[in-house]
Design a protein around this motif. Structure first.
Motif, PDB file in Angstrom:
ATOM      1  N   GLY A  93       2.183  -7.584   1.923  1.00 27.61           N
ATOM      2  CA  GLY A  93       2.522  -6.723   3.557  1.00 27.61           C
ATOM      3  C   GLY A  93       2.776  -7.382   4.595  1.00 27.61           C
ATOM      4  O   GLY A  93       3.364  -7.310   5.420  1.00 27.61           O
TER       5      GLY A  93
ATOM      6  N   ARG B 290       7.962   0.542   9.229  1.00 31.63           N
ATOM      7  CA  ARG B 290       6.563   1.259   9.492  1.00 31.63           C
ATOM      8  C   ARG B 290       7.372   2.275   9.794  1.00 31.63           C
ATOM      9  O   ARG B 290       8.475   3.126  10.463  1.00 31.63           O
TER      10      ARG B 290
ATOM     11  N   THR C 125     -12.448   5.724   2.472  1.00 31.20           N
ATOM     12  CA  THR C 125     -10.965   5.034   1.773  1.00 31.20           C
ATOM     13  C   THR C 125     -10.599   4.300   0.343  1.00 31.20           C
ATOM     14  O   THR C 125     -12.009   4.517  -0.684  1.00 31.20           O
TER      15      THR C 125
ATOM     16  N   ASP D 297       0.582   9.095   7.089  1.00 31.57           N
ATOM     17  CA  ASP D 297       0.889   7.995   6.870  1.00 31.57           C
ATOM     18  C   ASP D 297       1.014   7.227   8.425  1.00 31.57           C
ATOM     19  O   ASP D 297       2.249   7.106   7.732  1.00 31.57           O
TER      20      ASP D 297
ATOM     21  N   ASP E 232       2.827   4.434   9.465  1.00 30.15           N
ATOM     22  CA  ASP E 232       2.535   3.131   9.255  1.00 30.15           C
ATOM     23  C   ASP E 232       2.836   2.726   8.449  1.00 30.15           C
ATOM     24  O   ASP E 232       3.438   1.706   7.931  1.00 30.15           O
ATOM     25  N   ALA E 233       3.314   3.568   6.862  1.00 30.81           N
ATOM     26  CA  ALA E 233       3.713   3.348   6.129  1.00 30.81           C
ATOM     27  C   ALA E 233       4.931   2.878   5.873  1.00 30.81           C
ATOM     28  O   ALA E 233       5.704   3.151   6.696  1.00 30.81           O
TER      29      ALA E 233
ATOM     30  N   PRO F  88      -6.372   5.968   1.983  1.00 34.50           N
ATOM     31  CA  PRO F  88      -6.302   5.213   2.524  1.00 34.50           C
ATOM     32  C   PRO F  88      -5.653   3.516   2.223  1.00 34.50           C
ATOM     33  O   PRO F  88      -7.312   3.348   1.743  1.00 34.50           O
TER      34      PRO F  88
ATOM     35  N   PRO G  23      -4.123   0.535   2.443  1.00 37.65           N
ATOM     36  CA  PRO G  23      -2.817   0.082   2.957  1.00 37.65           C
ATOM     37  C   PRO G  23      -2.894  -1.661   2.588  1.00 37.65           C
ATOM     38  O   PRO G  23      -4.243  -2.042   2.376  1.00 37.65           O
TER      39      PRO G  23
ATOM     40  N   HIS H 281      -0.553  -6.110   6.537  1.00 30.67           N
ATOM     41  CA  HIS H 281       0.265  -5.066   6.764  1.00 30.67           C
ATOM     42  C   HIS H 281       0.095  -4.545   8.727  1.00 30.67           C
ATOM     43  O   HIS H 281       1.263  -4.287   9.258  1.00 30.67           O
TER      44      HIS H 281
ATOM     45  N   HIS I 283      -3.284   0.610  10.038  1.00 33.80           N
ATOM     46  CA  HIS I 283      -2.253   1.834   9.618  1.00 33.80           C
ATOM     47  C   HIS I 283      -3.061   2.806  10.489  1.00 33.80           C
ATOM     48  O   HIS I 283      -4.153   3.116  10.713  1.00 33.80           O
TER      49      HIS I 283
ATOM     50  N   TYR J 273      -3.451   7.149  10.321  1.00 38.45           N
ATOM     51  CA  TYR J 273      -3.849   8.715   9.454  1.00 38.45           C
ATOM     52  C   TYR J 273      -3.586   9.720  10.550  1.00 38.45           C
ATOM     53  O   TYR J 273      -4.598   9.170  11.156  1.00 38.45           O
TER      54      TYR J 273
ATOM     55  N   GLU K   7      -7.724  -0.841   7.996  1.00 34.36           N
ATOM     56  CA  GLU K   7      -6.426  -2.332   8.006  1.00 34.36           C
ATOM     57  C   GLU K   7      -7.313  -2.870   6.993  1.00 34.36           C
ATOM     58  O   GLU K   7      -8.425  -2.556   6.637  1.00 34.36           O
TER      59      GLU K   7
END
Length: 209
Positions: free
Chosen positions: A10, A17, A55, A83, A85-86, A138, A140, A144, A147, A149, A190
């Motif tokens: 991560g 992203r 999640t 997402d 920020d994937a 979700p 993540p 990382h 994120h 969504y 997160e």
């Protein structure tokens, strides 16, 4: 599923992203009323954390969603959750719902099928990024970062064809051809890395002076 991923993965991908510029809302040029729909949830406010129950760290059911401002000429409503920020070239699709009534409306908690849960409503789900017609909770990678969504709702005019279990590309084509208005709500989630979790636990358990 990703909760057991090593923190180093991560952290290594932290700057990779997809980006908000690539979400569906920013990929289509709606002819009228862009951003006119108001999207909200009883579970969280805009840009606030999504409760863990929705999640992969909780029950993993889909959260409630409401929308208003649908134009009177709309024939149907589409929902797509991505997402932004994937760590992938394009946003990760967590859910698609098509064929909703062309009016102000809502989705109840658990409306979509999800791992271990049957749908709580009669909805037509499209394919998420795992090629499943369900809600992808979700999940993540640890470390990382936060994120975003993005719960996007679009109103479509008559003539849009989204048969079967359409994926993201089919939804984008329909929006470009028949989209009337759209709006979105951002929820965040997160998983901190190991060092952050230890620091948070120490803060919680530290004795009062």
């Amino acid at each position: 599923m990703l909760e057991h991923l090593p923190d180093v993965v991560g952290l290594a991908l932290r700057d990779q992203r997809a980006g908000l510029d690539k979400i569906a809302f920013n990929q289509v040029d709606l002819r009228q009323g862009a951003g006119a729909l108001t999207v909200a949830s009883l579970a969280f406010t805009d840009h606030a954390p999504i409760p863990a129950d929705y999640t992969a760290d909780g029950a993993g059911v889909s959260p409630p969603l409401q929308w208003t401002g649908v134009p009177p000429q709309a024939a149907s409503v589409v929902v797509i959750v991505e997402d932004a920020d994937a760590p992938t070239p394009q946003p990760l699709v967590h859910a698609i719902v098509v064929g909703l009534d062309g009016a102000n409306g809502s989705l109840a908690p658990g409306a979509l099928p999800s791992p271990g849960h049957d749908p709580m409503a009669d909805v037509t789900a499209g394919r998420n990024s795992y090629l499943q017609a369900s809600w992808l909770p979700p999940d993540p990678p640890p470390g990382h970062g936060t994120h975003r969504y993005v719960f996007q709702v679009f109103a479509l005019e008559a003539g849009a064809r989204l048969d079967g279990t359409p994926g993201r590309s089919a939804v984008l084509d329909a929006l470009r051809e028949h989209g009337l208005a759209g709006g979105y709500l951002v929820g965040t989630y997160e998983r901190p890395d190991g060092a952050e979790r230890v620091a948070q636990a120490a803060t919680v358990t530290a004795p009062l002076a």
